[in-house]
Scaffold this motif. Structure first.
Motif, PDB file in Angstrom:
ATOM      1  N   SER A 145     -50.608 -23.878  27.458  1.00 48.59           N
ATOM      2  CA  SER A 145     -49.158 -23.932  27.258  1.00 48.59           C
ATOM      3  C   SER A 145     -48.772 -24.072  25.792  1.00 48.59           C
ATOM      4  O   SER A 145     -47.581 -24.169  25.479  1.00 48.59           O
ATOM      5  N   TYR A 146     -49.753 -24.063  24.876  1.00 52.66           N
ATOM      6  CA  TYR A 146     -49.433 -24.124  23.443  1.00 52.66           C
ATOM      7  C   TYR A 146     -49.056 -22.717  22.973  1.00 52.66           C
ATOM      8  O   TYR A 146     -49.900 -21.937  22.552  1.00 52.66           O
ATOM      9  N   ASN A 147     -47.767 -22.413  23.086  1.00 54.93           N
ATOM     10  CA  ASN A 147     -47.303 -21.050  22.847  1.00 54.93           C
ATOM     11  C   ASN A 147     -46.026 -21.065  22.021  1.00 54.93           C
ATOM     12  O   ASN A 147     -45.464 -22.123  21.713  1.00 54.93           O
ATOM     13  N   THR A 148     -45.554 -19.875  21.685  1.00 56.40           N
ATOM     14  CA  THR A 148     -44.218 -19.765  21.137  1.00 56.40           C
ATOM     15  C   THR A 148     -43.207 -20.148  22.218  1.00 56.40           C
ATOM     16  O   THR A 148     -43.529 -20.144  23.408  1.00 56.40           O
ATOM     17  N   THR A 149     -41.985 -20.480  21.811  1.00 62.70           N
ATOM     18  CA  THR A 149     -40.973 -20.974  22.748  1.00 62.70           C
ATOM     19  C   THR A 149     -39.995 -19.875  23.128  1.00 62.70           C
ATOM     20  O   THR A 149     -39.724 -18.961  22.350  1.00 62.70           O
ATOM     21  N   GLY A 150     -39.439 -19.989  24.324  1.00 62.17           N
ATOM     22  CA  GLY A 150     -38.503 -18.990  24.818  1.00 62.17           C
ATOM     23  C   GLY A 150     -37.063 -19.260  24.452  1.00 62.17           C
ATOM     24  O   GLY A 150     -36.209 -18.372  24.586  1.00 62.17           O
TER      25      GLY A 150
ATOM     26  N   PRO B 196     -39.676 -22.745  13.992  1.00 59.77           N
ATOM     27  CA  PRO B 196     -40.254 -21.430  13.664  1.00 59.77           C
ATOM     28  C   PRO B 196     -41.002 -20.794  14.826  1.00 59.77           C
ATOM     29  O   PRO B 196     -41.416 -19.631  14.722  1.00 59.77           O
ATOM     30  N   THR B 197     -41.183 -21.541  15.937  1.00 56.88           N
ATOM     31  CA  THR B 197     -42.005 -21.016  17.026  1.00 56.88           C
ATOM     32  C   THR B 197     -41.207 -20.200  18.038  1.00 56.88           C
ATOM     33  O   THR B 197     -41.761 -19.794  19.065  1.00 56.88           O
ATOM     34  N   TYR B 198     -39.921 -19.951  17.806  1.00 55.73           N
ATOM     35  CA  TYR B 198     -39.140 -19.102  18.698  1.00 55.73           C
ATOM     36  C   TYR B 198     -39.807 -17.726  18.756  1.00 55.73           C
ATOM     37  O   TYR B 198     -40.083 -17.109  17.732  1.00 55.73           O
TER      38      TYR B 198
ATOM     39  N   ASN C   1     -28.067 -18.627  16.673  1.00 51.51           N
ATOM     40  CA  ASN C   1     -28.549 -18.171  17.979  1.00 51.51           C
ATOM     41  C   ASN C   1     -29.929 -17.514  17.908  1.00 51.51           C
ATOM     42  O   ASN C   1     -30.415 -16.984  18.893  1.00 51.51           O
ATOM     43  N   GLY C   2     -30.522 -17.518  16.718  1.00 52.00           N
ATOM     44  CA  GLY C   2     -31.853 -16.942  16.566  1.00 52.00           C
ATOM     45  C   GLY C   2     -31.867 -15.463  16.285  1.00 52.00           C
ATOM     46  O   GLY C   2     -32.922 -14.826  16.398  1.00 52.00           O
ATOM     47  N   ASN C   3     -30.721 -14.880  15.897  1.00 58.94           N
ATOM     48  CA  ASN C   3     -30.629 -13.454  15.612  1.00 58.94           C
ATOM     49  C   ASN C   3     -30.626 -13.198  14.111  1.00 58.94           C
ATOM     50  O   ASN C   3     -30.117 -14.022  13.331  1.00 58.94           O
TER      51      ASN C   3
END
Length: 786
Positions: free
Chosen positions: A284-289, A296-298, A428-430
């Motif tokens: 489960s150590y992944n980038t986030t949704g 920075p992990t988005y 919003n991450g865009n």
């Protein structure tokens, strides 16, 4: 369809073979790599995907005659693996090879390998005679080179490269892959696959057949592959084109033209954890949704695009009965970009080695940027790298009586450009477009960057080899010499870079010697002594890298080239049962380790080259395989490796007591078991691999445990139905035990635990990051010729 039941027992011999079994011919490769091959005829089968069911070990043990350790893979094995599998994963069962499969499909950029404890960056990689690795960083993305449906065979030399191979990084041996040749008959092949994680692939190939009486034939293929990530959010897509054309005439004259184009996207997915992160989070150590400011992990901020253009034109001309000319010009372009998330300061950050937004700085604060929070803005770090390589490798071979003399020249020119950029991200991450903010610039229009790189490389190599056959061609002696010359020059044009420019020239003499004795057509002993070298790995070995948060992140070092001396002795038996055993010794000076790590506060990786000093590796390897017997072909392989560091490691002005420690990434035992069944209709393939524990630090204070993985294939071939020639359905199950494991170190550090140096300095520990092994995958494919 010809049933495989015709292929029972020992080989059937042609009359020519029966009259003179000891007569051996040389085929395929010039110079020191020329391999004598027994002329035999095997009863096989007809399939649409190239399977003949004639290779021992289920396609993992073709006949080899080279005077060195050498293994191979043929269509009998390749066609029964997942249609998306990479070249790295196809070698996973061969002796000495450890393949880190990080994606069930084999598409992930993290798929890599080691061989006899040496990394992929120390292994030469050839496709149709052209080197596919980045000639500066030595990385190779094997998933971009060729579709597995078009891959004909591979040869893996575990200890030494060919003298005439266009390689400067092959300290640990070489891998040579070859595409299938176009059919003489017009037609084609199509393959459709679907499976877990929404995986799918569509492939089609069209063969022109012989075009009139021109002697020309060719094929063109196209494929599309896509899937969701097996770890974390995101997905991956791949578009690929292969084309090969052949013109043959006269007595062995030929010109081949190979073209390939790949465009591959990887978005999001799993991150490389430290050991403590792995124990805490596992898969489960992944980038986030979901996006949150400053994270920075988005997953949408972590992307990689691999593009490749390959043009290779191997040419062979028989100038006279005794004289042959070989020439292989090639052009390779590889380009990105890659992206990673990073929050950067509005003021007080670094532009190169100069702080911006501070008193007296020529670069003001980025106070005009919107979407600020707590003095920072969120960005997407973009690395638009581009590399072009133009080269030619030529050799002239003169055979007179029992003597063969080869002289050759290889020239290569490479240009590499790379410039980090930072694109603004909103709440919003865009990506924010407009306002002149993409990429982020200062008021004087200078682009904020940590790496504005221009790098050039020229290579020249002259080689001379002589081979003589004695005692009715049973004894073969070969000696050769290569003079390798490399010139490199690089600049980093960010403010304050030190050094901003660096140039190096290398000249390395590389002698080789081989001896082999054939007792008869089935038994052979050999010994060899070879040398190879590798210029310092990565651009970071010449010019530094910087980051807005950390400033200097990779200092240029005065690294020396890596030089290797190796010796081997071995025995090989071929026939109904096949056995190959060898013992080896390898000594490396100035061992350049291609480590890497995340830029602090980012998901972008930067190279961290390390000179680990000397290393000694000794061991032995073996493989055994049967040709199909009652439709069954077993295969066994294994290696014992003892690899140690020869020096104490210098760090922080002190020395760590690393002399005599086990070398990183060098498992003591590795092994594989394979079993194939194929009666012409029903077929199956099972492979299980064991990899021993591996140290990941020079102090041997951190390691990853041993692991076992296994794959299974089940399939059925049908009779031809109208235009559909030998259609088949195939099920591939990968990592069938769904073993959760760390496959390999993603970086190397001196020590993971704080350690006192020999001079009393307390040296803080740093944990490596790790490549996570791929989980279970299930894939069904349907294919047919037409």
């Amino acid at each position: 369809m010809t049933s495989a039941h015709k292929n029972k027992g020992p080989e059937k011999k042609s009359s020519a073979h029966a009259k003179g079994e000891e007569k051996i011919r040389e085929t395929g490769v010039t110079g020191m790599a020329a391999l004598p091959e027994i002329l035999t005829v095997h009863a096989g089968m007809q399939t649409s995907n190239g399977v003949t069911n004639t290779t021992a070990g289920g396609g993992l043990m073709p006949i080899e005659r080279a005077p060195r350790s050498q293994s191979g893979v043929t269509r009998d094995y390749i066609a029964k693996q997942t249609p998306t599998t990479s070249i790295v994963n196809l070698m996973a069962s061969l002796p000495g090879v450890v393949a880190a499969k990080t994606d069930p499909l084999g598409m992930a950029p993290g798929d890599t390998m080691t061989m006899r404890g040496l990394t992929q960056a120390q292994i030469g990689f050839l496709f149709e005679g052209a080197p596919e690795a980045d000639p500066i960083n030595y990385g190779v993305s094997t998933s971009t080179i060729v579709d597995s449906e078009n891959l004909g065979s591979m040869t893996v030399s575990q200890g030494s490269p060919d003298l005439d191979a266009p390689l400067i990084n092959a300290a640990g041996g070489q891998i040579a892959a070859f595409e299938i040749n176009p059919s003489h008959k017009m037609g084609g092949f199509t393959d459709f696959m679907g499976g877990t994680h929404s995986a799918n692939k569509q492939f089609i190939r069209f063969n022109t057949g012989d075009i009139g009486n021109s002697g020309i034939r060719g094929f063109v293929s196209f494929s599309h592959t896509a899937s969701n990530n097996s770890r974390g959010p995101g997905n991956q897509h791949r578009y690929h084109v292969d084309s090969k054309w052949v013109k043959e005439w006269g007595d062995g004259n030929s010109v081949k033209a190979i073209f390939a184009y790949t465009r591959q996207f990887n978005i999001g997915g799993g991150l490389a954890p430290t050991l403590s992160q792995w124990h805490q989070y596992g898969y489960s150590y992944n980038t986030t949704g979901q996006y949150s400011f400053g994270d920075p992990t988005y997953y949408r901020l972590s992307k990689q695009e691999n593009n490749m253009v390959n043009v290779i034109v191997p040419m062979h001309f028989r100038l006279s009965r005794e004289l042959e000319l070989n020439a292989t010009p090639y052009f390779i372009q590889q380009f990105g970009p890659a992206w990673g998330g990073e929050a950067i300061p509005v003021s007080g950050g670094y532009f190169g080695n100069v702080q911006y937004g501070t008193e007296g700085s020529p670069y003001p604060a980025l106070s005009n940027l919107p979407y600020q929070q707590n003095g920072s803005v969120m960005t997407m770090l973009k690395d638009p790298w581009n590399q072009k390589i133009g080269s030619i490798n030529t050799s002239l071979k003169w055979t007179h009586g029992h003597n063969t003399l080869t002289f050759g020249w290889w020239y290569s020119y490479a240009a590499h450009t790379e410039r980090y950029q930072y694109n603004l991200i909103d709440y919003n991450g865009n990506t924010v477009k407009g306002y002149g903010l993409s990429p982020i610039r200062f008021p004087n229009s200078a682009i904020l960057s940590g790496d504005n790189l221009n790098f050039w490389q020229q290579q020249n190599a002259l080689y001379l080899a002589d081979t003589i056959k004695l005692l009715h061609d049973k004894l073969e002696l070969s000696a050769g010499f290569k003079a390798a010359m490399v010139s490199r020059s690089g600049t980093n044009d960010v403010p304050g870079a030190e050094p901003w420019k660096n140039s190096k020239n290398y000249f390395e003499p590389l002698p080789q010697f081989y001896a082999t004795y054939h007792f008869d057509p089935h038994n052979q002993i050999y010994l060899n002594g070879t040398t190879s070298f590798r210029a310092p790995v990565s651009t970071e070995a010449y010019v530094p890298d910087y980051d807005p948060n950390a400033g200097l992140i990779s200092a240029a070092g005065n690294m020396k080239p890596e030089y290797t001396i190796s010796e081997e002795i071995g025995f090989r038996h071929t026939g109904f049962w096949n056995l190959s055993v060898s013992a080896f010794n390898l000594n490396i000076t100035n061992h350049n380790i291609s480590s890497s790590g995340y830029i602090p506060g980012s998901t972008q990786v930067v190279a961290l080259p390390i000179n680990a000093g000397g290393q000694t590796s000794r061991g032995f390897q073996a493989e055994f395989g049967l040709r199909p017997w009652h439709h069954i072909s077993p295969y066994l392989s294994g290696q014992y490796l003892h690899s140690t560091m020869d020096n104490n490691f210098s760090v922080a002005g002190d020395l760590l007591p690393t002399k005599g420690k086990m070398a990183v990434g060098s498992p003591k035992f590795t092994g594989a078991i394979g079993l194939q069944y194929d009666d012409g209709r029903f077929f199956g393939n099972f492979n299980m691999r064991y990899t021993d524990s591996q140290y990941t630090t020079f102090m041997n204070d951190e390691s990853i445990p041993s692991y076992i993985t296994s794959d299974l294939t089940i399939g059925y071939r049908m009779m031809s139905i109208g235009p559909a020639q030998h259609p088949q359905i195939q099920l591939n199950l990968t990592n069938i035990g769904d073993n959760h494991y760390l496959a390999m170190a993603g970086s190397t550090t001196a020590n993971a635990v704080t350690t006192r140096g020999l001079y009393g300095t307390s040296i803080a520990g740093s944990s490596p990051i790790y490549l996570v092994g791929a989980p279970f995958g299930a894939y069904v494919s349907v294919s047919t010729g037409f």
